[in-house]
Scaffold this motif. Structure first.
Motif, PDB file in Angstrom:
ATOM      1  N   ASP A 123      16.571  49.878  41.489  1.00 18.98           N
ATOM      2  CA  ASP A 123      16.449  50.587  42.447  1.00 18.98           C
ATOM      3  C   ASP A 123      14.916  50.675  42.993  1.00 18.98           C
ATOM      4  O   ASP A 123      15.038  51.448  44.341  1.00 18.98           O
ATOM      5  CB  ASP A 123      16.941  52.134  41.855  1.00 18.98           C
ATOM      6  N   GLN A 124      14.262  50.218  42.661  1.00 24.13           N
ATOM      7  CA  GLN A 124      12.855  50.052  43.234  1.00 24.13           C
ATOM      8  C   GLN A 124      12.474  48.689  44.004  1.00 24.13           C
ATOM      9  O   GLN A 124      11.425  48.566  44.373  1.00 24.13           O
ATOM     10  CB  GLN A 124      11.674  50.395  42.196  1.00 24.13           C
ATOM     11  N   GLY A 125      13.451  47.923  43.971  1.00 27.82           N
ATOM     12  CA  GLY A 125      13.316  46.474  44.555  1.00 27.82           C
ATOM     13  C   GLY A 125      13.034  45.546  43.579  1.00 27.82           C
ATOM     14  O   GLY A 125      13.507  45.562  42.447  1.00 27.82           O
ATOM     15  N   ILE A 126      12.240  44.514  44.011  1.00 24.14           N
ATOM     16  CA  ILE A 126      12.232  43.164  43.039  1.00 24.14           C
ATOM     17  C   ILE A 126      11.357  43.625  41.793  1.00 24.14           C
ATOM     18  O   ILE A 126      10.445  44.629  41.503  1.00 24.14           O
ATOM     19  CB  ILE A 126      11.487  42.067  43.777  1.00 24.14           C
ATOM     20  N   VAL A 127      12.083  43.038  40.541  1.00 20.25           N
ATOM     21  CA  VAL A 127      11.570  43.247  39.242  1.00 20.25           C
ATOM     22  C   VAL A 127      10.389  42.192  38.734  1.00 20.25           C
ATOM     23  O   VAL A 127      10.672  41.259  38.818  1.00 20.25           O
ATOM     24  CB  VAL A 127      12.717  43.363  38.181  1.00 20.25           C
ATOM     25  N   PRO A 128       9.257  42.867  39.000  1.00 16.96           N
ATOM     26  CA  PRO A 128       7.972  42.057  38.675  1.00 16.96           C
ATOM     27  C   PRO A 128       8.168  41.155  37.452  1.00 16.96           C
ATOM     28  O   PRO A 128       7.706  39.897  37.651  1.00 16.96           O
ATOM     29  CB  PRO A 128       7.026  42.696  38.461  1.00 16.96           C
ATOM     30  N   ALA A 129       8.428  41.547  36.099  1.00 21.42           N
ATOM     31  CA  ALA A 129       8.706  40.683  35.169  1.00 21.42           C
ATOM     32  C   ALA A 129       9.640  39.549  35.244  1.00 21.42           C
ATOM     33  O   ALA A 129       9.197  38.471  34.951  1.00 21.42           O
ATOM     34  CB  ALA A 129       9.233  41.512  33.852  1.00 21.42           C
ATOM     35  N   ALA A 130      10.726  39.616  36.075  1.00 25.01           N
ATOM     36  CA  ALA A 130      11.735  38.644  36.192  1.00 25.01           C
ATOM     37  C   ALA A 130      11.105  37.794  37.242  1.00 25.01           C
ATOM     38  O   ALA A 130      11.386  36.562  37.261  1.00 25.01           O
ATOM     39  CB  ALA A 130      12.974  39.170  36.960  1.00 25.01           C
ATOM     40  N   LEU A 131      10.441  38.231  38.331  1.00 20.35           N
ATOM     41  CA  LEU A 131       9.499  37.286  39.323  1.00 20.35           C
ATOM     42  C   LEU A 131       8.621  36.248  38.502  1.00 20.35           C
ATOM     43  O   LEU A 131       8.667  35.141  38.595  1.00 20.35           O
ATOM     44  CB  LEU A 131       8.966  38.043  40.316  1.00 20.35           C
ATOM     45  N   ASP A 132       7.805  36.990  37.716  1.00 22.10           N
ATOM     46  CA  ASP A 132       6.969  36.153  37.023  1.00 22.10           C
ATOM     47  C   ASP A 132       7.594  35.122  35.752  1.00 22.10           C
ATOM     48  O   ASP A 132       7.045  33.959  36.184  1.00 22.10           O
ATOM     49  CB  ASP A 132       6.201  37.187  35.881  1.00 22.10           C
ATOM     50  N   GLU A 133       8.824  35.389  35.441  1.00 21.18           N
ATOM     51  CA  GLU A 133       9.210  34.401  34.432  1.00 21.18           C
ATOM     52  C   GLU A 133      10.079  33.492  35.444  1.00 21.18           C
ATOM     53  O   GLU A 133       9.995  32.183  35.054  1.00 21.18           O
ATOM     54  CB  GLU A 133      10.567  35.388  33.689  1.00 21.18           C
ATOM     55  N   PRO A 144       7.298  49.991  45.276  1.00 16.64           N
ATOM     56  CA  PRO A 144       6.058  50.844  45.042  1.00 16.64           C
ATOM     57  C   PRO A 144       4.914  49.869  45.019  1.00 16.64           C
ATOM     58  O   PRO A 144       5.061  48.703  44.840  1.00 16.64           O
ATOM     59  CB  PRO A 144       6.373  51.196  43.704  1.00 16.64           C
ATOM     60  N   ALA A 145       3.763  50.440  45.110  1.00 15.90           N
ATOM     61  CA  ALA A 145       2.474  49.861  45.500  1.00 15.90           C
ATOM     62  C   ALA A 145       2.115  49.074  44.053  1.00 15.90           C
ATOM     63  O   ALA A 145       1.544  47.915  44.320  1.00 15.90           O
ATOM     64  CB  ALA A 145       1.379  50.895  45.546  1.00 15.90           C
ATOM     65  N   GLU A 146       2.458  49.616  43.006  1.00 17.94           N
ATOM     66  CA  GLU A 146       2.073  48.989  41.629  1.00 17.94           C
ATOM     67  C   GLU A 146       2.955  47.422  41.759  1.00 17.94           C
ATOM     68  O   GLU A 146       2.622  46.527  41.203  1.00 17.94           O
ATOM     69  CB  GLU A 146       2.476  49.629  40.373  1.00 17.94           C
ATOM     70  N   ARG A 147       4.393  47.529  42.227  1.00 15.67           N
ATOM     71  CA  ARG A 147       4.854  46.443  42.219  1.00 15.67           C
ATOM     72  C   ARG A 147       4.450  45.323  43.220  1.00 15.67           C
ATOM     73  O   ARG A 147       4.613  44.187  43.077  1.00 15.67           O
ATOM     74  CB  ARG A 147       6.463  46.722  42.371  1.00 15.67           C
ATOM     75  N   GLU A 186      -0.242  39.096  42.346  1.00 19.19           N
ATOM     76  CA  GLU A 186      -0.851  38.839  41.300  1.00 19.19           C
ATOM     77  C   GLU A 186      -0.117  37.537  40.809  1.00 19.19           C
ATOM     78  O   GLU A 186      -0.483  36.537  40.219  1.00 19.19           O
ATOM     79  CB  GLU A 186      -1.115  39.512  40.213  1.00 19.19           C
ATOM     80  N   ALA A 187       1.349  37.541  40.985  1.00 18.31           N
ATOM     81  CA  ALA A 187       2.319  36.544  40.479  1.00 18.31           C
ATOM     82  C   ALA A 187       2.004  35.370  41.455  1.00 18.31           C
ATOM     83  O   ALA A 187       2.101  34.266  40.985  1.00 18.31           O
ATOM     84  CB  ALA A 187       3.773  37.112  40.642  1.00 18.31           C
ATOM     85  N   ASP A 196      -3.544  42.998  49.741  1.00 21.24           N
ATOM     86  CA  ASP A 196      -4.034  42.841  48.412  1.00 21.24           C
ATOM     87  C   ASP A 196      -4.892  41.697  48.342  1.00 21.24           C
ATOM     88  O   ASP A 196      -4.527  40.386  48.838  1.00 21.24           O
ATOM     89  CB  ASP A 196      -2.929  42.700  47.408  1.00 21.24           C
ATOM     90  N   PRO A 197      -6.233  41.811  47.911  1.00 25.94           N
ATOM     91  CA  PRO A 197      -7.037  40.471  47.902  1.00 25.94           C
ATOM     92  C   PRO A 197      -6.490  39.472  47.061  1.00 25.94           C
ATOM     93  O   PRO A 197      -6.789  38.234  47.326  1.00 25.94           O
ATOM     94  CB  PRO A 197      -8.507  41.135  47.071  1.00 25.94           C
TER      95      PRO A 197
END
Length: 415
Positions: free
Chosen positions: A165-175, A200-203, A209-210, A240-241
């Protein structure tokens, strides 16, 4: 001994032997037409209240301001406006776009930008510049349909990344990125099409970073970002730098000025931007000179921010009317989100319902939507549907939802 004779070569009316022309390119075989475009044709009857198309409200176009911009350009410098132009784009327009991006927190110079024939062309140019046949492209699942078509034409192997519900899942993207070694990730982080979700900003930080960790490009598409009705603006991923050297930002005037202008732009690192310039030279030489000049003139003489504020107020009212009417229109157990902006609400019907199969019944009640299944690159969810709230007035939306309620009142599930 049996003899096998070749089929005779056909002859034309004059008796001349003819050879058929070659077939269309094989890349077309794996790319279908857009289901959304086909649904729009199906629902074009004026009596149908359609929540299907992601279209700006035509009555909100600033026709007078745009007409004045064209008149001014043709009165003052018609020879320039009607001549060939540079591939990179009108300098005045690029300067104006750069100023708008800078004002929204992303320092940008005119030379950082390439003007394109809509942001859809920007995506096509990037794909031509970056994606080899067989290369892996990561996408949100569900994803913008025309992006899937673009990557399909390029022969990419499109790999879906799960969302919630918040968009792309970072852990899944990384894997997935570690496993697939992608060339790029395509993402609409703000008011996504089709779901209306905002990452969200944290994602966004995790996505940046990924990309740095696994070495892929990010294509950040932002056609809806100025259409915010609630909440605080979330910074672009490109700011994001960690991802500044590998993120391309796409923008468009289609949703805030008029889609018929077909004006978009991309902001990219110099080397990639130059590659896109070369790809554009092969595609159309340059975007319409007169349309660019008129847009630049409009940005100089009119107040686009004030016009967007009028649009936001109207769209907020329409979004709220749809959200208020959904509980009575949809069957018990249905779920939907509350987007903070953009054009779309994402609905998931209860188990046992099939939104695609239901569409014919809905059109029979003179209301329409887009089934969600075609937006999925991975396993589709037949229960999902996309509702657009921008094209109709609040009263028309209420009427359309009453029509939709009749579909479910009959106990129809589509299965």
């Amino acid at each position: 001994m049996a003899m096998h004779l070749a089929a005779p070569t056909p002859a034309n009316a004059a008796g001349t032997v003819t050879v058929p022309p070659p077939a269309t390119a094989g890349r077309l075989a794996s790319v279908g037409s857009s289901p959304v475009r086909e649904i729009l044709a199906l629902t074009a009857r004026p009596e149908v209240i359609s929540f299907a198309g992601g279209l700006p409200a035509p009555e909100l176009f600033d026709v007078a301001g745009i007409r004045a911009a064209y008149d001014g350009v043709l009165a003052e410098n018609p020879q320039h406006a009607l001549q060939y132009s540079t591939t990179e784009g009108d300098p005045e327009l690029r300067t104006a776009v750069a100023a708008r991006l800078t004002a929204r927190g992303l320092p940008t110079e005119a030379d950082d930008l390439l003007v394109t024939t809509g942001s859809q062309q920007a995506l096509t140019l990037l794909t031509a510049a970056l994606v080899e046949p067989g290369a892996v492209v990561l996408v949100e699942d569900p994803c913008y349909l025309a992006a899937l078509q673009t990557f399909g034409f390029a022969g990419a192997r499109v790999v879906p990344v799960p969302t919630d519900d918040q968009g792309i899942v970072p852990a899944a993207l990384d894997e997935i990125a570690a496993r697939e070694k992608p060339t790029l990730l395509y993402v609409i982080p703000t008011f996504q099409n089709p779901t209306g979700r905002t990452l969200p900003a944290e994602r966004r930080t995790a996505v940046a970073e990924a990309a740095a960790r696994h070495g892929f490009w990010i294509v950040e598409d932002d056609p809806y970002g100025e259409l915010r009705y609630d909440g605080e603006r979330v910074p672009w991923i490109v700011s994001d730098p960690a991802a500044a050297d590998r993120t391309v930002l796409l923008g468009s005037f289609s949703k805030v000025m008029a889609p018929g202008l077909r004006l978009g732009h991309l902001r990219a690192p110099a080397g990639l931007r130059r590659a896109c310039v070369i790809a554009k030279q092969a595609a159309d030489l340059h975007t319409s000179t007169i349309d660019q000049a008129a847009a630049a003139r409009y940005l100089r003489d009119s107040d686009l921010d004030a016009h967007v504020a009028v649009m936001r107020a109207a769209y907020r009212e329409r979004r709220d009317a749809m959200l208020e009417g959904l509980p009575a229109a949809l069957p018990e157990g249905a779920r939907w989100n509350r987007p903070e902006g953009g054009m779309f609400i994402w609905v998931t019907l209860p188990d046992g319902h099939d939104a695609t199969a239901l569409l014919k019944t809905a059109v029979g009640h003179e209301v329409a939507y887009v089934p969600g299944a075609p937006f999925f690159c991975g396993e589709p969810d037949p229960r999902s549907m996309r509702l657009s709230f921008t094209t109709h007035s609040a009263d028309e939306i209420r009427d359309g939802l009453r029509r939709l309620a009749k579909v479910f009142a009959q106990g129809v599930s589509g299965r």
